[in-house]
Write a protein that holds these residues in place. Sequence first.
Motif, PDB file in Angstrom:
ATOM      1  N   ILE A 160       9.004   3.611  16.963  1.00 39.51           N
ATOM      2  CA  ILE A 160       9.812   4.506  17.792  1.00 39.51           C
ATOM      3  C   ILE A 160       9.545   4.163  19.246  1.00 39.51           C
ATOM      4  CG2 ILE A 160      10.334   6.885  18.442  1.00 39.51           C
ATOM      5  CD1 ILE A 160       9.431   7.806  15.726  1.00 39.51           C
ATOM      6  N   ASP A 161      10.565   3.631  19.917  1.00 40.73           N
ATOM      7  CA  ASP A 161      10.410   3.323  21.330  1.00 40.73           C
ATOM      8  C   ASP A 161      10.741   4.567  22.136  1.00 40.73           C
ATOM      9  OD1 ASP A 161      11.586   2.363  24.104  1.00 40.73           O
ATOM     10  OD2 ASP A 161      10.169   0.859  23.392  1.00 40.73           O
ATOM     11  N   ASP A 162       9.757   5.025  22.902  1.00 41.09           N
ATOM     12  CA  ASP A 162       9.834   6.302  23.604  1.00 41.09           C
ATOM     13  C   ASP A 162      10.334   6.126  25.035  1.00 41.09           C
ATOM     14  OD1 ASP A 162       9.458   9.094  23.803  1.00 41.09           O
ATOM     15  OD2 ASP A 162       7.459   8.839  24.656  1.00 41.09           O
ATOM     16  N   GLY A 163      11.499   5.471  25.159  1.00 44.72           N
ATOM     17  CA  GLY A 163      12.108   5.321  26.476  1.00 44.72           C
ATOM     18  C   GLY A 163      11.524   4.233  27.338  1.00 44.72           C
ATOM     19  N   SER A 164      11.098   3.119  26.735  1.00 44.80           N
ATOM     20  CA  SER A 164      10.529   2.008  27.511  1.00 44.80           C
ATOM     21  C   SER A 164      11.547   1.432  28.486  1.00 44.80           C
ATOM     22  CB  SER A 164      10.037   0.901  26.578  1.00 44.80           C
ATOM     23  OG  SER A 164       8.925   1.314  25.838  1.00 44.80           O
TER      24      SER A 164
ATOM     25  N   SER B 256       0.838  -1.193   0.000  1.00 42.23           N
ATOM     26  CA  SER B 256       0.000   0.000   0.000  1.00 42.23           C
ATOM     27  C   SER B 256       0.879   1.251   0.000  1.00 42.23           C
ATOM     28  CB  SER B 256      -0.917   0.010   1.220  1.00 42.23           C
ATOM     29  OG  SER B 256      -0.178   0.360   2.370  1.00 42.23           O
ATOM     30  N   GLU B 257       0.224   2.404   0.048  1.00 47.18           N
ATOM     31  CA  GLU B 257       0.925   3.688   0.078  1.00 47.18           C
ATOM     32  C   GLU B 257       0.875   4.323   1.467  1.00 47.18           C
ATOM     33  OE1 GLU B 257       2.781   5.782  -1.972  1.00 47.18           O
ATOM     34  OE2 GLU B 257       3.063   3.894  -3.026  1.00 47.18           O
ATOM     35  N   VAL B 258       0.719   3.490   2.500  1.00 48.15           N
ATOM     36  CA  VAL B 258       0.638   4.033   3.851  1.00 48.15           C
ATOM     37  C   VAL B 258       1.943   3.825   4.610  1.00 48.15           C
ATOM     38  CG1 VAL B 258      -0.366   1.913   4.822  1.00 48.15           C
ATOM     39  CG2 VAL B 258      -0.674   4.095   6.012  1.00 48.15           C
ATOM     40  N   PHE B 259       2.377   4.856   5.277  1.00 48.31           N
ATOM     41  CA  PHE B 259       3.523   4.810   6.178  1.00 48.31           C
ATOM     42  C   PHE B 259       2.963   4.572   7.575  1.00 48.31           C
ATOM     43  CE2 PHE B 259       6.835   6.444   8.903  1.00 48.31           C
ATOM     44  CZ  PHE B 259       8.030   6.231   8.233  1.00 48.31           C
ATOM     45  N   VAL B 260       3.289   3.445   8.173  1.00 45.28           N
ATOM     46  CA  VAL B 260       2.724   3.061   9.474  1.00 45.28           C
ATOM     47  C   VAL B 260       3.732   3.317  10.592  1.00 45.28           C
ATOM     48  CG1 VAL B 260       1.888   1.139  10.888  1.00 45.28           C
ATOM     49  CG2 VAL B 260       1.156   1.352   8.517  1.00 45.28           C
ATOM     50  N   VAL B 261       3.245   3.916  11.664  1.00 42.64           N
ATOM     51  CA  VAL B 261       4.077   4.234  12.816  1.00 42.64           C
ATOM     52  C   VAL B 261       3.541   3.525  14.053  1.00 42.64           C
ATOM     53  CG1 VAL B 261       4.904   6.083  14.322  1.00 42.64           C
ATOM     54  CG2 VAL B 261       4.655   6.485  11.857  1.00 42.64           C
ATOM     55  N   LEU B 262       4.440   2.951  14.808  1.00 42.97           N
ATOM     56  CA  LEU B 262       4.074   2.330  16.073  1.00 42.97           C
ATOM     57  C   LEU B 262       4.852   3.043  17.179  1.00 42.97           C
ATOM     58  CD1 LEU B 262       3.856  -1.509  16.740  1.00 42.97           C
ATOM     59  CD2 LEU B 262       4.236   0.188  18.505  1.00 42.97           C
ATOM     60  N   PRO B 263       4.226   3.978  17.906  1.00 47.44           N
ATOM     61  CA  PRO B 263       4.884   4.615  19.050  1.00 47.44           C
ATOM     62  C   PRO B 263       4.817   3.658  20.234  1.00 47.44           C
ATOM     63  CG  PRO B 263       2.973   5.901  18.251  1.00 47.44           C
ATOM     64  CD  PRO B 263       2.868   4.518  17.704  1.00 47.44           C
ATOM     65  N   SER B 264       5.947   3.163  20.672  1.00 42.82           N
ATOM     66  CA  SER B 264       5.968   2.126  21.706  1.00 42.82           C
ATOM     67  C   SER B 264       6.439   2.686  23.041  1.00 42.82           C
ATOM     68  CB  SER B 264       6.905   0.995  21.263  1.00 42.82           C
ATOM     69  OG  SER B 264       7.020   0.005  22.267  1.00 42.82           O
ATOM     70  N   TYR B 265       5.665   2.366  24.092  1.00 39.36           N
ATOM     71  CA  TYR B 265       6.084   2.801  25.427  1.00 39.36           C
ATOM     72  C   TYR B 265       5.529   1.861  26.491  1.00 39.36           C
ATOM     73  CZ  TYR B 265       6.872   5.566  29.614  1.00 39.36           C
ATOM     74  OH  TYR B 265       7.280   5.971  30.856  1.00 39.36           O
TER      75      TYR B 265
ATOM     76  N   PRO C  48      11.779  -2.873  23.603  1.00 40.35           N
ATOM     77  CA  PRO C  48      12.632  -2.812  22.412  1.00 40.35           C
ATOM     78  C   PRO C  48      13.155  -4.180  21.966  1.00 40.35           C
ATOM     79  CG  PRO C  48      13.179  -1.017  23.880  1.00 40.35           C
ATOM     80  CD  PRO C  48      12.240  -1.914  24.634  1.00 40.35           C
ATOM     81  N   GLY C  49      13.455  -5.031  22.919  1.00 37.21           N
ATOM     82  CA  GLY C  49      13.953  -6.367  22.575  1.00 37.21           C
ATOM     83  C   GLY C  49      12.904  -7.194  21.856  1.00 37.21           C
ATOM     84  N   ILE C  50      11.672  -7.098  22.293  1.00 37.08           N
ATOM     85  CA  ILE C  50      10.575  -7.823  21.640  1.00 37.08           C
ATOM     86  C   ILE C  50      10.381  -7.310  20.218  1.00 37.08           C
ATOM     87  CG2 ILE C  50       8.095  -8.320  21.721  1.00 37.08           C
ATOM     88  CD1 ILE C  50       8.250  -7.958  24.777  1.00 37.08           C
ATOM     89  N   VAL C  51      10.407  -5.985  20.072  1.00 34.26           N
ATOM     90  CA  VAL C  51      10.223  -5.375  18.746  1.00 34.26           C
ATOM     91  C   VAL C  51      11.349  -5.779  17.811  1.00 34.26           C
ATOM     92  CG1 VAL C  51      10.121  -3.202  17.474  1.00 34.26           C
ATOM     93  CG2 VAL C  51       8.945  -3.402  19.675  1.00 34.26           C
TER      94      VAL C  51
ATOM     95  N   ARG D 185      15.054   5.563  21.756  1.00 35.22           N
ATOM     96  CA  ARG D 185      15.596   6.815  22.306  1.00 35.22           C
ATOM     97  C   ARG D 185      14.974   7.115  23.658  1.00 35.22           C
ATOM     98  NH1 ARG D 185      11.235   9.637  21.965  1.00 35.22           N
ATOM     99  NH2 ARG D 185      10.059  10.116  20.058  1.00 35.22           N
ATOM    100  N   GLU D 186      15.351   8.270  24.231  1.00 36.05           N
ATOM    101  CA  GLU D 186      14.832   8.672  25.529  1.00 36.05           C
ATOM    102  C   GLU D 186      13.374   9.089  25.414  1.00 36.05           C
ATOM    103  OE1 GLU D 186      15.725  12.443  23.467  1.00 36.05           O
ATOM    104  OE2 GLU D 186      16.749  10.497  23.647  1.00 36.05           O
TER     105      GLU D 186
END
Length: 318
Positions: free
Chosen positions: A38-42, A3-12, A47-50, A66-67
């Motif tokens: 993007i892992d937001d400082g979990s 598809s033409e979609v950019f998907v974001v997963l903000p993880s925390y 992050p390891g699972i991702v 990142r932080e």
Amino acid sequence: MTSEVFVVLPSYNHAPYIEKCLSSIIGQTIHPKKLLVIDDGSTDGSPGIVEKMLADCPFNSELIVRENRGLCATLNQALSLSEGKFFAYLGSDDFWLPGFIQAREKLLENNENAVLGYGHAYFVDANGDIFDSTTESNQDGTNHPYSIARLLLLNGIAPISSTVFYRRSSLENVSWNEKSLLEDYEIYLKLLTLGDFAFDPTILSAWRLHGKNASKNLIMMHDEVLKAHDRGSKVFDLGEAELRKVQTKIRFRQAQEMLQQGEKKAAIRLLRTNWRGADSLLQAGKSLIHLASPKVLQAWYKKKKRANQIKNYRGTVI
């Protein structure tokens, strides 16, 4: 097929749920153009699972660790790194049904003036059991087509974020307010000035309600809605008196939700100054009865209601 979609997963800090979330993206009937996590400082090992899951991802994917900067800052960063015609993000405790991307892309392709598409969602608990959906809930805004999106937002009701699919060119004209603790309501107000909201009645996503998500903090959530309401008041083209009348109704509804959650003290404070927000004497009376009920009785009723709701959805495949 891509598809033409950019998907974001903000993880925390959603280690118990992140695998289900990622699997729902990877298992879509058509693949996204790219998946950015993007892992937001979990601090819970997320992050390891991702990283492990993305190692076998069949399409373009990336993990940034990142932080902590907050959800709105994370979404602004993701948008600045994005490409493609569409943009969607999924909370790391929520998930999509397999046909979500394909259906939403078709929805926006068929509605050229729409800046976003949204729809219905299941409500699931921490165990993944469905207990409700926005087709039945009286406190959601997704039971209505885009033609009355302005009215819904005026009344403090917004599409559930896990159902939303954005036209990226429209998002480039706005940004998430990084000072806000609630990311979605204000961005909807901004986008409402740019075009329509397209609606799909099919249930294609799930919103997980558990002890740690922001929606549980009703006081914070409603305060943020009303702050955004004031900042975006020009969208509604109402006079000061009319706007305050609507906000009184929003606060009365907030008090009702607090009563349902057992937050009696906070509910009383709101009801004292916003009782005129009731639609009828019957509605006001029901709130008083709820207020007078013992907490133990309310807890019993809530537990019984949830059990019956889960029973009604048992066997539904998601």
